[in-house]
Write an enzyme that holds these catalytic residues in place. Structure first.
Site: not given
Lengths: 39, 643
Positions: B91-92, B95, B101, B150
């Site tokens: 996930h990071e 980014h 998101h 999320y």
């Protein structure tokens, strides 16, 4: 059994929960903006 | 959805540094996350060697990243406490690669409802959407399954969800932290123009008649046939488990129709390795006899042998009768090659034969051990749902066992135990830096579409228990007496893991349970080498790196020093009506200053022009008067002369 150790305290914390518990107020919870994006 | 602008893209191979501050377990998990990128995308990672921009992964406070390549030289990505989960790291890094998101995309409100009064006061801004001038969804549908979405509880002020999906089935899907979704991969591969990956080689479920380019060998006694069922079994393929009428094929070798010792050989298409090690995985069904066997070979081609050299890699014997069973085979091939499946008729009467399905080949490490749990569904939420794996040995010789706890109403827990073993007297205690990776396998036929759930724990030799013992000391010393099902006594150390490995709802989703079978893949490897500092570029590196250039060049007023073509340059901060400027951001400017400067300039120019005009008028008049006077005098003289 009861003697197992939880690496995360048995909490199913998502990224945003972890950061929130640390008092971080990052953009959308986990994004660090540089000054150009902030602007 | 991605940040718009080519300047935010990284090169396909991203330089990284794993800083000393990182926990050992986190370092290992980060490397595992890189392997997932290498398998499913064209993004690769390499240790930083002086490139202008790189990602520095460190243990900061929390889990966070910037979005996209910021061209700041050392770009930070924090993997703090409790962030050492593989999907969190994926996930990071998404980014960092340029993704926001999922629920912030412009069409978000078509797919989810944000319940504003359930959001913590002051955190509403986290639910903003951004228009298609700011972020690009890359022509991919809204993705409830994205690893970038999320979870339903994000920023909640109570216990009620802050996000409600318009399709209710997705309420417990959003916020998955297992692996990339199909759409995550589609977007990433579109953004970076990926057409292949570094480590994926082939996947075959035999649904197409061309059987993935596999060929029947000529030097054998029988052929493998593409079938959808066999009277003696299997009743269906493994890919679809018979759920799709008219489809669902596998390859079958009918050992009942050939003589003892006869073979049927099936060869893959030609494959071209890059890394020199491969993992072959496939499902095998035996309806013949327990003496039938499958031999795995590689046919490797070289300049010296254009017909290929056949090498036996593994003999698979004692294949269970009557069910699909997963197998992993490690290969080490450096030249172009074929994988060869050789079915062999055993000496006992066969009623059927061997079948293979869902083959995957990748240049990745195979798991060290497989724990197959049959008739799994009955254990979920049951008081009987406490399951210990058989004993296994790590490559270093440590004996271990896995405990899976399914008794909880909502979550499944998983724990790693060291147990007493045959090599204990030759091993180092307390056990140092062995990383156990436990993976619940998503049994999708295609390895690229699997979203397996994985957690890792690492043995820290300095860790102690409440009574002062070393946690990872010799189990015969600190463990408790336990018994294997056959009655053999042993000692088991304390378990280390998580009670929140996966929710039961997710466990029942996807292909985690297939044919009522579950597979836990286990790898225990020594990661002691990660304890040392990553080798950084030496000062002889031709191109000066960011720290060299900026060492003696300090930007003032919170300006950021960057390496621009080998020269230090400051990026100065600014606000809505102010900014810093100058070589080192030493000068302050503001909108007010500009207005003052503009007004002053205008006034000055006006005054100057006025002065110029007045002087010009004065000079002109003075000159005109002088000229007029002179002309009059001449005339007078002329008249005097005339008269």
């Amino acid at each position: 059994k009861g003697q197992d150790t939880n690496v995360d305290g048995g909490l199913d914390q998502d990224i945003f929960d972890i950061n929130e518990d640390l008092g971080l107020d990052l953009f959308e919870g986990d994004i660090k903006l540089d000054w150009t994006q902030d602007r | 959805n991605s940040i718009i602008g080519e300047k935010y893209r990284w090169p396909h191979t991203i330089p990284y540094v794993l800083e000393d501050s990182l926990e050992m377990n986190a370092k290992g998990v980060i490397l595992n996350a890189f392997e997932r990128y290498r398998l499913k995308t064209c993004i690769d990672f390499k240790p930083w060697n002086g490139e202008a921009n790189y990602i520095s992964v460190f243990k900061g406070s929390g889990c966070w990243s910037s979005v996209g390549n910021q061209h700041v030289g050392r770009q930070e990505l924090s993997i703090g406490a409790n962030c050492d989960r593989i999907a969190t790291i994926q996930h990071e890094f998404l980014h960092a690669l340029g993704f926001w998101h999922e629920q912030s995309r412009s069409d978000r409100d078509d797919y989810v409802s944000i319940i504003w009064d359930r959001i913590q006061l002051g955190r509403e801004h986290n639910f903003n959407t951004y228009d298609d001038q700011t972020s690009d969804s890359l022509n991919v549908p809204y993705d409830y399954t994205s690893v970038m979405h999320y979870s339903k509880t994000a920023f909640q002020n109570g216990t009620q969800p802050t996000i409600v999906t318009k399709i209710s089935d997705f309420m417990d899907v959003i916020g998955q932290r297992m692996d990339f979704s199909d759409y995550d991969l589609l977007k990433l591969n579109r953004l970076y123009n990926c057409s292949s990956s570094l480590t994926f080689m082939d996947s075959c479920n035999f649904e197409l008649e061309n059987v993935c380019g596999m060929i029947q060998s000529s030097g054998d006694n029988a052929d493998w046939k593409r079938l959808s069922q066999v009277p003696s079994g299997p009743e269906s393929d493994h890919s679809n488990m018979g759920q799709c009428k008219g489809s669902g094929f596998f390859m079958h070798f009918d050992s009942s129709s050939v003589n003892v010792g006869d073979t049927a050989v099936l060869e893959s298409r030609m494959l071209y390795p890059k890394r020199g090690f491969q993992c072959l995985q496939f499902y095998l069904y035996n309806s013949g006899s327990i003496n039938d066997q499958l031999n795995i070979y590689v046919r490797e081609y070289s300049a010296d042998n254009v017909n290929g050299t056949l090498t036996l890699v593994k003999e698979i014997k004692d294949i269970p009768i009557g069910s699909w069973q997963l197998y992993y085979v490690t290969l080490k091939v450096t030249n172009k090659f074929r994988v060869v499946f050789g079915g062999v008729r055993g000496g006992v009467t066969s009623l059927g034969g061997l079948s293979i399905d869902d083959i995957n080949l990748s240049e990745t490490q195979c798991p060290h051990h497989i724990w197959r749990i049959r008739n799994f569904t009955q254990f979920i939420g049951s008081p009987n749902g406490t399951l210990y794996s058989p004993p296994f040995y790590s490559s270093k010789g440590y004996a271990f066992q896995i405990f899976l706890n399914l008794t909880h109403l909502t979550n499944a827990g998983i724990y790693f135990h060291l147990i007493s073993g045959a090599n204990d007297d030759q091993l180092q205690w307390p056990c140092p830096w062995q990383q156990a990776t436990m993976t619940l396998l998503d049994q999708n036929p295609d390895i690229r579409q699997r979203m397996s759930n994985q957690r890792s724990v690492t043995t820290d030799p300095f860790m102690t228990t409440e009574n002062g013992d070393y946690f990872w000391d010799k189990p015969s010393k600190v463990g408790e007496v336990a018994f294997f099902p056959n009655g053999t006594e042993f000692r088991r150390g304390k378990g280390y893991g998580t009670s929140a490995f996966i929710t039961h709802a997710r466990l029942k989703s996807r292909d985690f349970i297939k044919g009522d079978d579950v597979y836990i893949l286990l790898t225990v490897e020594d990661i002691s080498h990660l304890n040392s500092t990553q080798l950084l570029p030496t000062p002889t590196t031709p191109k000066p790196n960011i720290s060299d250039v900026c060492t003696n060049f300090k930007c003032e007023n919170d300006g950021i020093c960057i390496d621009r073509d080998g020269k230090a340059e400051c990026r100065c901060p600014s606000g809505e009506d102010w900014w810093y400027m100058g070589e080192k951001c030493e000068k302050r400017g503001s909108t007010r200053d500009t207005i003052v400067i503009a007004a002053s300039s205008t006034a000055a120019v006006f005054a100057f022009m006025l002065i110029v005009t007045l002087v010009s008028v004065y000079c002109t008049r003075k000159r005109y008067r002088a000229k007029t006077s002179s002309n009059t005098a001449d005339m007078t003289l002329e008249n005097r002369h005339a008269f």
